[in-house]
Design a protein around this motif. Structure first.
Motif, mmCIF file in Angstrom:
data_model
loop_
_atom_site.group_PDB
_atom_site.id
_atom_site.type_symbol
_atom_site.label_atom_id
_atom_site.label_comp_id
_atom_site.label_asym_id
_atom_site.label_seq_id
_atom_site.Cartn_x
_atom_site.Cartn_y
_atom_site.Cartn_z
ATOM 1 N N LEU A 5 40.889 28.570 44.771
ATOM 2 C CA LEU A 5 42.226 29.061 45.086
ATOM 3 C C LEU A 5 43.148 27.922 45.517
ATOM 4 O O LEU A 5 44.330 27.892 45.162
ATOM 5 C CB LEU A 5 42.150 30.118 46.203
ATOM 6 N N SER A 6 42.625 26.997 46.292
ATOM 7 C CA SER A 6 43.447 25.871 46.774
ATOM 8 C C SER A 6 43.918 24.982 45.627
ATOM 9 O O SER A 6 44.981 24.349 45.724
ATOM 10 C CB SER A 6 42.655 25.033 47.786
ATOM 11 N N ALA A 7 43.142 24.951 44.566
ATOM 12 C CA ALA A 7 43.498 24.087 43.435
ATOM 13 C C ALA A 7 44.497 24.732 42.481
ATOM 14 O O ALA A 7 45.077 24.052 41.627
ATOM 15 C CB ALA A 7 42.227 23.709 42.665
ATOM 16 N N LEU A 8 44.743 26.040 42.626
ATOM 17 C CA LEU A 8 45.667 26.716 41.718
ATOM 18 C C LEU A 8 47.108 26.361 42.044
ATOM 19 O O LEU A 8 47.476 26.154 43.204
ATOM 20 C CB LEU A 8 45.485 28.234 41.812
ATOM 21 N N SER A 9 47.927 26.322 41.036
ATOM 22 C CA SER A 9 49.356 26.091 41.240
ATOM 23 C C SER A 9 50.026 27.379 41.704
ATOM 24 O O SER A 9 49.417 28.454 41.674
ATOM 25 C CB SER A 9 50.001 25.632 39.934
ATOM 26 N N LYS A 10 51.280 27.277 42.110
ATOM 27 C CA LYS A 10 52.019 28.456 42.540
ATOM 28 C C LYS A 10 52.083 29.493 41.420
ATOM 29 O O LYS A 10 51.866 30.685 41.656
ATOM 30 C CB LYS A 10 53.425 28.054 42.968
ATOM 31 N N ASP A 11 52.386 29.047 40.208
ATOM 32 C CA ASP A 11 52.481 29.983 39.081
ATOM 33 C C ASP A 11 51.139 30.666 38.808
ATOM 34 O O ASP A 11 51.086 31.864 38.487
ATOM 35 C CB ASP A 11 52.958 29.249 37.832
ATOM 36 N N GLU A 12 50.060 29.878 38.919
ATOM 37 C CA GLU A 12 48.734 30.459 38.675
ATOM 38 C C GLU A 12 48.382 31.491 39.754
ATOM 39 O O GLU A 12 47.801 32.538 39.459
ATOM 40 C CB GLU A 12 47.686 29.350 38.645
ATOM 41 N N LEU A 13 48.735 31.188 41.016
ATOM 42 C CA LEU A 13 48.476 32.132 42.093
ATOM 43 C C LEU A 13 49.282 33.410 41.903
ATOM 44 O O LEU A 13 48.782 34.519 42.118
ATOM 45 C CB LEU A 13 48.811 31.500 43.448
ATOM 46 N N LEU A 14 50.558 33.253 41.491
ATOM 47 C CA LEU A 14 51.393 34.422 41.243
ATOM 48 C C LEU A 14 50.827 35.259 40.098
ATOM 49 O O LEU A 14 50.832 36.499 40.155
ATOM 50 C CB LEU A 14 52.821 33.985 40.927
ATOM 51 N N ALA A 15 50.353 34.612 39.079
ATOM 52 C CA ALA A 15 49.777 35.340 37.948
ATOM 53 C C ALA A 15 48.539 36.128 38.400
ATOM 54 O O ALA A 15 48.338 37.286 38.001
ATOM 55 C CB ALA A 15 49.409 34.367 36.833
ATOM 56 N N LEU A 16 47.718 35.491 39.240
ATOM 57 C CA LEU A 16 46.531 36.160 39.748
ATOM 58 C C LEU A 16 46.915 37.361 40.610
ATOM 59 O O LEU A 16 46.323 38.437 40.493
ATOM 60 C CB LEU A 16 45.704 35.162 40.573
ATOM 61 N N LEU A 17 47.940 37.165 41.459
ATOM 62 C CA LEU A 17 48.375 38.260 42.326
ATOM 63 C C LEU A 17 48.938 39.411 41.502
ATOM 64 O O LEU A 17 48.662 40.580 41.780
ATOM 65 C CB LEU A 17 49.424 37.740 43.315
#
Length: 558
Positions: free
Chosen positions: A110-122
């Motif tokens: 999770l720490s390695a994900l970018s903001k866009d990747e985190l938003l996509a996951l959410l």
């Protein structure tokens, strides 16, 4: 892992819950081992979630959402989970290590994900989890101050409709309803946090009203709705501190809330918690409103309680007394409360006067609050008024001829050095009672208990023989007389053992074994051990199917 042992489980749960937990081993499913915790589902009356903490501050601990566990007890479901985990103790260290590694891997990913990747996951999770989506929508509406959306969503959250069958939320569905309703508290707190505390005040009050209406149709045996009510109260107070509403309006609302019957204590709001928000002006209105409400209804519990709280907070003892004196209980309890308030204010003469008045004004001395009698006698004893204390005890015993009243009379008479004469008068009353109530005494005559308490065993035996006695009293008589009159005691024990031998249950077996030990002692004193052997042999033959009884008899050499 060292704290998870059978001995620790038994110590935490107690013998009863531990034994019951043994029957739930097959009901444990979904065991998940974390780094320091073990969780599982245990199927009982309902499906319960149990969690063991292996290395907490106090060692092994556990939580379960069953009713008994929610009271803070280490329940049978936790015992079952602990025993299930112990059955796989060899693999637990490896499972805990694997759990740590999984948590580290997830955190690292999770720490390695970018903001866009985190938003996509959410967004992916929002699309799959409707409850998560609704919670986040509500938070977003709170932050942007969309009052209409937040109000509508709070109404939805507190609506019992989706959980109620035939208009009532059963126990099995109450937890899910409470979990949903809890989101209303977060939404209101979110409004305050986003600078919209005025709106938060309005919605908190609306939510309190809706929750109070809902609780009438919910099986809230676990008290979860009370926790939500307390959360709403905290959110309302925080909003008031942030918004600083009109103190007069707030004071009027607080009094109305405290005296209203809709909330019924669900939120536990204390108007005095708002003193810093109300200021002098608001507190003055609060007191005036409370006084006015009390004058309209001097016997109302809520009105009295609010007046007392305000009077005590202001250190006004006379106001507290005025509130209490307006509604005196006929058994003298209120007089005692007033006396203790005066004691706190170091006005001991007035306190004594109120205690005496309470006894004087009691309509039925047999029903007087015994705490008032004790209090008054203690006051007399402290000032060496022993004869006055004796008079009170004598009058109370005359009206309420119980063993406790007899014991208290004896103590007072001994202090006044006149017990022999006082005892005879008291026993005469008890003898008359025993003769008069011979046919219908529920728990045996007090006369027998009083004589036993005086250690006058012979007189107690004679009284029991003449007027009758309860089995409880006969057992005590036999125990105390066994050394001097073993034959008489033996006859009592044999009679009491007979009905017990026809009953079942471990508590019955324990009683029976105790009596058998006493029977054995009587035979030893009488020099007839062979008769006891024959008696026990016959009993064993007749009761051989009762394995628990046989085991207890074996343990005691019977």
């Amino acid at each position: 892992m060292g704290s998870l042992t059978e001995d620790n489980l038994r110590a935490l749960a107690g013998a009863r819950s531990y034994e019951r937990g043994l029957g739930y081993l097959d009901a444990v499913s979904g065991v998940e081992v974390g780094d320091g915790r073990i969780t599982a589902t245990v199927h009982g009356t309902e499906r319960y979630e149990a969690e063991l903490t292996l290395e907490g501050p106090g060692g092994l601990a556990g939580m379960c959402d069953c009713p008994y566990g929610l009271e803070g007890n280490f329940c049978k479901h936790l015992v079952a989970l602990g025993l299930t985990a112990l059955a796989q103790r060899e693999s637990l260290p490896r499972q805990r290590k694997a759990a740590r590694e999984r948590a580290q891997d997830l955190d690292g990913w999770l720490s390695a994900l970018s903001k866009d990747e985190l938003l996509a996951l959410l967004r992916e999770q929002i699309g799959e989890d409707r409850q998560l989506r609704r919670r986040l929508e509500l938070r977003a509406a709170s932050v942007r101050g969309d009052l209409a959306t937040v109000r509508a969503r709070i109404r939805d959250l507190l609506d019992i409709g989706p959980f109620a069958q035939y208009g009532y939320v059963e126990y099995a569905d109450a937890r899910a309803y409470a979990d949903q309703a809890k989101q209303a508290v977060s939404a209101i707190a979110g409004l305050t946090g986003s600078g919209r505390a005025v709106e938060a005040i309005t919605l908190a009050r609306e939510a309190m009203r809706l929750l109070a209406e809902a609780v009438e149709s919910v099986d809230d045996s676990d008290g979860r709705l009370g926790q939500i009510g307390a959360g709403l109260a905290d959110a309302h107070l925080d909003a008031c501190r942030a918004a600083r509403p009109d103190p007069e309006e707030l004071a009027s609302w607080l009094v109305g809330h405290a005296l209203g019957d809709i909330d019924d204590g669900l939120t536990g709001i204390d108007p005095l918690d708002y003193e810093d928000v109300l200021g002098k002006e608001g507190m003055a209105v609060l007191r005036e409103s409370a006084v006015e409400a009390w004058r309209r209804n001097r016997t109302g519990w809520a009105e009295k309680y609010l007046m007392e709280r305000l009077a005590k907070a202001g250190g006004d003892v006379d106001a507290v007394i005025a509130v209490q004196a307006a509604d005196l209980a006929p058994n003298g309890h209120t007089h005692l409360v007033i006396a203790r308030e005066l004691d706190t204010a170091r006005r001991s003469d007035e306190a004594l006067s109120w205690a005496e008045r309470g006894l004087r004004e009691t309509r039925d001395l047999a029903a007087v609050d015994t705490a008032l009698v004790d209090d008054l006698c203690e006051r007399y004893a402290r000032t060496d008024r022993l004869s006055d204390a004796l008079t009170v005890r004598r009058d109370h015993f005359g009206a309420r001829r119980s063993l406790r009243a007899y014991q208290q009379l004896r103590a007072a008479a001994r202090a006044a050095d006149c017990w022999p004469a006082e005892r005879e008068r008291a026993l005469d009353l008890l003898r008359a009672d025993a003769e008069r109530r011979k046919a219908g005494w529920y728990d045996g005559p007090v006369l027998v208990d009083a004589l036993l308490d005086d250690k006058d065993v012979d007189a107690a035996w004679q009284a029991a023989t003449r007027t009758g006695a309860h089995d409880r009293q006969w057992l005590t008589l036999a125990d105390q007389a066994r050394a001097g009159r073993p034959a008489d005691a033996l006859a009592v024990y044999l009679r009491l053992a007979e009905p017990l031998a026809e009953q079942t249950g471990n508590s019955v077996y324990d009683q029976l074994v105790d009596i058998l030990l006493s029977i054995r002692d009587c035979h030893r004193r009488l020099g007839t051990p062979d008769e006891f052997t024959a008696y026990v042999t016959a009993l064993r033959t007749a009761q051989k199917r009762k394995r628990n009884l046989m085991r207890r008899m074996d343990e005691h050499g019977l």
